[in-house]
Design a protein around this motif. Structure first.
Motif, PDB file in Angstrom:
ATOM      1  N   SER A 120      -8.941  -2.000  -2.635  1.00 15.73           N
ATOM      2  CA  SER A 120     -10.043  -1.498  -2.984  1.00 15.73           C
ATOM      3  C   SER A 120      -9.914  -1.172  -4.705  1.00 15.73           C
ATOM      4  CB  SER A 120     -10.414   0.105  -2.252  1.00 15.73           C
ATOM      5  OG  SER A 120     -11.045   0.612  -3.237  1.00 15.73           O
ATOM      6  N   SER A 146       0.788  -1.306  -0.070  1.00 15.79           N
ATOM      7  CA  SER A 146       0.037   0.036  -0.062  1.00 15.79           C
ATOM      8  C   SER A 146       0.902   1.330  -0.046  1.00 15.79           C
ATOM      9  CB  SER A 146      -0.880  -0.054   1.109  1.00 15.79           C
ATOM     10  OG  SER A 146      -1.543   1.215   1.309  1.00 15.79           O
ATOM     11  N   LYS A 179     -11.930   0.463  -6.364  1.00 18.15           N
ATOM     12  CA  LYS A 179     -12.255   2.024  -6.834  1.00 18.15           C
ATOM     13  C   LYS A 179     -10.745   2.870  -6.477  1.00 18.15           C
ATOM     14  CE  LYS A 179     -15.427   5.937  -5.715  1.00 18.15           C
ATOM     15  NZ  LYS A 179     -16.499   6.103  -4.792  1.00 18.15           N
ATOM     16  N   ARG A 180     -10.100   2.487  -5.417  1.00 19.53           N
ATOM     17  CA  ARG A 180      -9.214   3.415  -5.092  1.00 19.53           C
ATOM     18  C   ARG A 180      -8.049   3.214  -6.126  1.00 19.53           C
ATOM     19  NH1 ARG A 180      -7.237   3.964   0.744  1.00 19.53           N
ATOM     20  NH2 ARG A 180      -6.270   5.743  -0.100  1.00 19.53           N
ATOM     21  N   ILE A 181      -7.671   1.879  -6.358  1.00 23.37           N
ATOM     22  CA  ILE A 181      -6.556   1.699  -7.367  1.00 23.37           C
ATOM     23  C   ILE A 181      -6.801   2.223  -8.778  1.00 23.37           C
ATOM     24  CG2 ILE A 181      -5.343  -0.255  -8.432  1.00 23.37           C
ATOM     25  CD1 ILE A 181      -4.557   0.016  -5.311  1.00 23.37           C
ATOM     26  N   ARG A 182      -8.107   2.013  -9.371  1.00 17.92           N
ATOM     27  CA  ARG A 182      -8.209   2.330 -10.475  1.00 17.92           C
ATOM     28  C   ARG A 182      -8.280   3.894 -10.495  1.00 17.92           C
ATOM     29  NH1 ARG A 182     -13.264  -1.660 -12.602  1.00 17.92           N
ATOM     30  NH2 ARG A 182     -11.750  -3.531 -13.113  1.00 17.92           N
ATOM     31  N   ASN A 183      -8.916   4.635  -9.482  1.00 18.42           N
ATOM     32  CA  ASN A 183      -8.704   6.100  -9.541  1.00 18.42           C
ATOM     33  C   ASN A 183      -7.193   6.638  -9.565  1.00 18.42           C
ATOM     34  OD1 ASN A 183     -11.478   6.602  -9.611  1.00 18.42           O
ATOM     35  ND2 ASN A 183     -11.632   6.934  -7.410  1.00 18.42           N
ATOM     36  N   GLY A 184      -6.464   5.952  -8.736  1.00 18.34           N
ATOM     37  CA  GLY A 184      -4.811   6.114  -8.763  1.00 18.34           C
ATOM     38  C   GLY A 184      -4.390   5.875 -10.031  1.00 18.34           C
ATOM     39  N   TYR A 230       1.109   3.982  -3.330  1.00 14.88           N
ATOM     40  CA  TYR A 230       0.768   5.431  -3.474  1.00 14.88           C
ATOM     41  C   TYR A 230       1.846   6.299  -3.399  1.00 14.88           C
ATOM     42  CZ  TYR A 230      -4.093   3.754  -2.800  1.00 14.88           C
ATOM     43  OH  TYR A 230      -5.381   2.855  -3.030  1.00 14.88           O
ATOM     44  N   ASN A 277       2.281   8.714  -6.559  1.00 16.20           N
ATOM     45  CA  ASN A 277       2.141  10.222  -6.325  1.00 16.20           C
ATOM     46  C   ASN A 277       3.422  11.011  -6.712  1.00 16.20           C
ATOM     47  OD1 ASN A 277      -0.396  10.544  -5.134  1.00 16.20           O
ATOM     48  ND2 ASN A 277       0.296  10.016  -3.215  1.00 16.20           N
TER      49      ASN A 277
END
Length: 335
Positions: A318, A63, A320-325, A67, A71
């Protein structure tokens, strides 16, 4: 848990600022073990237990790497991760002590939970973090999915990272270990991460080794001697000698050998460090084991499908979170 030499007050004398926009586009060398240990300690459930996937595998490190790397890349910063190689023999006692502390922390977690003291259990849970060979392998695989380079150092990762900066292959070192400065890292970005707060800043601070040495009126060799008096990963230091006392003694006598020869005392007890230990530590910091023939740094094409496969399907992060990133990263690449 103690990591590196405690010179935080003195290091602050080397603080400088840089326009954050100027940092974007530069290379940063990341002390991999240092940041991964932080992820393993900090990224946890509310009860203090590490993040796990559906199979019960610890994934806190994945994780953090996902991220942090994402970033950096979105902001145009090019990371290169540096992994520790073989440790000097003088570090073995420190490694054994860290293992003892971990085992003691595990015992205190059980006791705290039996008493129903969740706050105390959470505090000690963070001290039980362990980085094993499988986690290192997984970390390298994830970094590779991002197309980001990593270097397997021959010795200490901080030393190799510092060398990249000296060799103009990186702008600065990202680490929470002040040993980076002793190894000659001229710019230390202390635990630099990209957050919403960071993005709103116009400047960030970093520690400049040249500025620090000029301000303290000492040499890097003298900084190493101070560290030996204070205590490092390779020796316990002299009891009751902290960073300010060490600075005073080295500025007065010039070297640690002369401090000892002068018979200086602290709280009535003569200062003494074994000569062989002194020479050994001086050599570790000033002539470290380095990989000088590493391949030219190259940032390859990002494997977006592999990132999704690893994070979502294999480790149950998640969707959603991975795809958004990933979407943010793709949009950056298109610019």
């Amino acid at each position: 848990m103690k990591v590196g030499v405690k010179i935080n007050d003195l290091a602050s004398r080397g603080q400088k600022k840089i326009q954050i926009g100027k940092l974007f586009g530069n290379v940063v060398a990341i002390d991999a073990f240092n940041v991964i240990f932080k992820f393993l300690s900090a990224i946890r459930y509310r009860d203090g237990k590490p993040l796990t996937d559906n199979e019960g595998n610890i994934v806190s490190h994945l994780s953090g790497i996902f991220y942090r790397t994402l970033n950096y890349l979105v902001c145009g910063i090019r990371p290169v991760y540096i992994f520790d190689g073989n440790y000097p023999e003088l570090k073995f006692d420190t490694l054994e002590e860290r293992e003892r502390i971990r085992e003691e922390a595990k015992r205190k977690v059980k006791e705290a939970r039996m008493r129903g003291n969740l706050e105390e259990a959470l505090k000690y849970e963070k001290m039980t973090a362990t980085l094993n060979s499988e986690m290192i392998k997984e970390s390298k695989e994830l970094i590779n999915d991002f197309g980001v380079p990593y270097i397997q150092a021959s010795g200490e990762g901080e030393a190799q990272a510092a060398y990249l900066v000296q060799n103009d292959d990186a702008w600065g070192v990202v680490s929470e270990d002040y040993d980076t400065l002793l190894f000659g890292g001229t710019r230390l970005l202390y635990d630099f991460s990209i957050t919403k707060k960071t993005k709103s800043l116009t400047e960030i601070e970093y520690i400049s080794l040249p500025k620090m040495l000029i301000d303290l009126e000492i040499t890097r060799e003298q900084l190493v001697d101070m560290a030996i008096l204070i205590g490092t990963d390779y020796n316990p230091g002299v009891k009751w000698v902290g960073q300010h006392t060490a600075l005073k003694l080295i500025k007065k006598y010039g070297t640690i050998e002369k401090v000892i020869k002068a018979g200086e005392k602290v709280r009535g007890k003569k200062i003494y460090v074994n000569t062989e230990i002194i020479k050994g530590i001086q050599d570790i910091y000033l002539n470290p084991s380095l990989k000088t023939d590493y391949a030219p740094l190259e940032w390859r094409r990002i494997s977006f499908e592999q990132l999704k496969e690893r994070m979502i399907h294999k480790h149950n992060f998640s969707k959603k979170r991975i795809r958004n990133g990933i979407k943010r990263l793709k949009e950056k690449i298109k610019e």
